[in-house]
Motif scaffolding. Structure first.
Motif, PDB file in Angstrom:
ATOM      1  N   ASN A 296     -16.757 -38.331  16.976  1.00  0.00           N
ATOM      2  CA  ASN A 296     -16.861 -38.563  17.554  1.00  0.00           C
ATOM      3  C   ASN A 296     -16.963 -39.541  17.732  1.00  0.00           C
ATOM      4  OD1 ASN A 296     -17.013 -36.249  20.054  1.00  0.00           O
ATOM      5  ND2 ASN A 296     -18.533 -35.418  18.847  1.00  0.00           N
TER       6      ASN A 296
ATOM      7  N   SER B 245     -15.231 -36.916  24.000  1.00  0.00           N
ATOM      8  CA  SER B 245     -13.963 -37.077  23.058  1.00  0.00           C
ATOM      9  C   SER B 245     -13.021 -36.457  23.822  1.00  0.00           C
ATOM     10  CB  SER B 245     -14.094 -35.548  22.254  1.00  0.00           C
ATOM     11  OG  SER B 245     -13.590 -34.281  22.847  1.00  0.00           O
TER      12      SER B 245
ATOM     13  N   PRO C 205      -8.543 -33.546  21.664  1.00  0.00           N
ATOM     14  CA  PRO C 205     -10.028 -33.614  21.564  1.00  0.00           C
ATOM     15  C   PRO C 205     -10.797 -32.247  21.878  1.00  0.00           C
ATOM     16  CG  PRO C 205      -8.331 -34.007  23.627  1.00  0.00           C
ATOM     17  CD  PRO C 205      -7.355 -33.920  22.189  1.00  0.00           C
TER      18      PRO C 205
ATOM     19  N   VAL D 137     -13.417 -35.437  18.711  1.00  0.00           N
ATOM     20  CA  VAL D 137     -11.762 -35.870  17.952  1.00  0.00           C
ATOM     21  C   VAL D 137     -10.603 -35.389  17.128  1.00  0.00           C
ATOM     22  CG1 VAL D 137     -10.018 -37.456  18.499  1.00  0.00           C
ATOM     23  CG2 VAL D 137     -12.182 -37.405  20.003  1.00  0.00           C
TER      24      VAL D 137
END
Lengths: 78, 377
Positions: free
Chosen positions: B309, B315, B332, B352
């Motif tokens: 992150n 995200s 994400p 992510v």
């Protein structure tokens, strides 16, 4: 990160509905694009349609004309 | 596009896989449905793919390789068809919903009770917890080989030894490792190995399967046409027919067979060295960046995944910026791994995920790391 501005976000009950929204918006020239659903709405993933706030009437027409199932309309800083 | 979502599917495929599917679509009949040239061509392709999968995973019998449309279907067959009613089942916090939802369904229907080996904030498990969670009615362990979120590996040989010592059915989800990490069913004590064809194996979507140790009984949840024993009112007992009612995805399996050839020719060791090398290069490029939080344990062997992150950013917005502004594809959100996100404390923010594959390059990795550093400014 990009500067955040107030955006219109439309969510859907299914991915199929999101794809229908994209198809009908593109066909009718309505603005916006698909994005990941923002966490302010849900942490559960999925796709949403993002456009400018002033595009709401055009998007409402698409949703109404094509019976696109919509879960919610939001205005968020994105 | 710089494609770094290989844990979802490998978008780039070996040319021979693409060619094999195209050729199959012009040449294959229905496998196990007669003896004309088209049907036999399909039967031969499917049989060849069984042999190759058995060889890769150390499954002693090619006729115990069952094809499904993905690992989710394979896991559903194994979990619903192999765990007796009234069982207690041990699983882990690392699992994907393809394991969790079938288990939760058994629990909700009163057919099983569940315990989960917890993960810590770095996504690690304590193997002693398997012993601690053992009950007299424990009958099965269902466990991933690697977290699809953090990339942390599970020592499945160690879990397999635990399962074997207590006479438990051991079902492994190899979705993130098949084709890349060594899997030897017999030596690792695996009873049912579930795999997908379209990730590390680099085959087509719509392919996957399960490899079953001899003597393990799985009840089919679908029954129907088999091409044999037509007047029998029940599904034939023999594997793989028992679990393969209906026409197989012969065209996809032809591609999977070519993918298994590619894996064998290239070598899983070479594939693993390259993919994990790219992962470590990316990690080195982002982990010390102010405002970047990387999740998982990087101290040992791990899958080619880096989840992170940037500050407190959503995200989804980070992944969208990577896609729109840099042309970098990532994933994400929650990655169908709810227990793992709870353990990491990332339920609200998601993460992510960057996942690396055989066709990625160092230049792509460097561009992705530079993009992360820029977004963190």
């Amino acid at each position: 990160m990009r500067e955040r501005t107030l955006k219109l976000v439309v969510t859907f009950p299914s991915t199929t509905a999101a794809m229908a929204m994209e198809k009908h918006c593109k066909a009718g020239g309505a603005p916006g694009r698909l994005i990941p659903v923002p966490r302010e709405i849900t942490a559960g993933c999925g796709m949403a349609w993002m456009a400018r706030r002033e595009d709401r009437p055009a998007l409402e027409r698409v949703v109404g004309d094509h019976a696109v199932p919509v879960q919610g309309w939001y205005e968020l800083l994105l | 596009m710089i494609y770094l979502d290989n844990a979802a599917t490998t978008l780039r495929k070996p040319r021979q896989v693409i060619d094999a599917v195209a050729e199959a679509m012009g040449a294959l009949g229905n496998s196990a449905r007669g003896t004309h040239g088209g049907s036999l061509a399909a039967s031969r392709v499917v049989y060849g793919a069984r042999e190759k999968a058995a060889a890769l995973f150390g499954c002693p019998r090619a006729d115990h390789v069952v094809f499904t449309c993905n690992s989710t279907e394979a896991l559903n067959i194994a979990i619903h068809g192999g765990i007796p009613a009234g069982s207690h089942v041990i699983s882990t916090d690392l699992e994907h919903n393809s394991v969790l939802r079938p288990l939760y369904r058994l629990e909700r229907e009163g057919r099983a009770s569940l315990s989960f080996v917890p993960a810590d904030r770095r996504g690690r498990i304590d193997y002693a917890d398997f012993e601690r969670l053992l009950r007299p009615e424990t009958r099965a362990v269902v466990c991933t080989h690697a977290s699809n979120l953090t990339g942390n590996l599970v020592d499945i040989a160690r879990v397999g030894a635990f399962a074997r010592a207590h006479g438990l059915l051991f079902i492994v989800d190899a979705s993130q490792t098949a084709g890349v990490f060594p899997i030897a069913m017999e030596e690792m004590g695996i009873d049912v190995l579930c795999f997908t064809g379209h990730k590390g194996l680099m085959g087509p979507q719509g392919t996957g399967g399960l490899c079953i140790r001899e003597g393990v009984e799985l009840r089919p949840w679908k029954v129907g046409g088999s091409g044999v024993q037509t007047y029998l009112e029940t599904q034939p007992e023999e594997y793989p027919t028992r679990l393969e009612a209906g026409t197989l995805n012969g065209h996809g399996i032809a591609g999977l067979s070519a993918a298994l050839d590619f894996i064998r020719e290239t070598g899983p060791d070479a594939i693993r060295r390259k993919e994990t090398g790219l992962m470590r290069r990316f990690y080195a490029g982002v982990s010390a960046t102010e405002g970047v939080t990387v999740y998982g344990d990087f101290s040992g062997d791990r899958a080619a995944v880096v989840a992170l992150n940037i500050r407190d950013y959503d995200s989804g917005q980070v992944s969208d910026a990577l896609s729109e502004d840099y042309g970098i594809a990532t994933r994400p959100g929650a990655h169908c791994a709810p227990r793992m996100h709870r353990a990491l404390g990332t339920v609200e923010q998601g993460a992510v995920r960057f996942s690396f594959g055989w066709f990625n390059t160092e230049d792509e990795v460097d561009a992705a790391a530079a993009a992360v550093r820029e977004l963190a400014l």
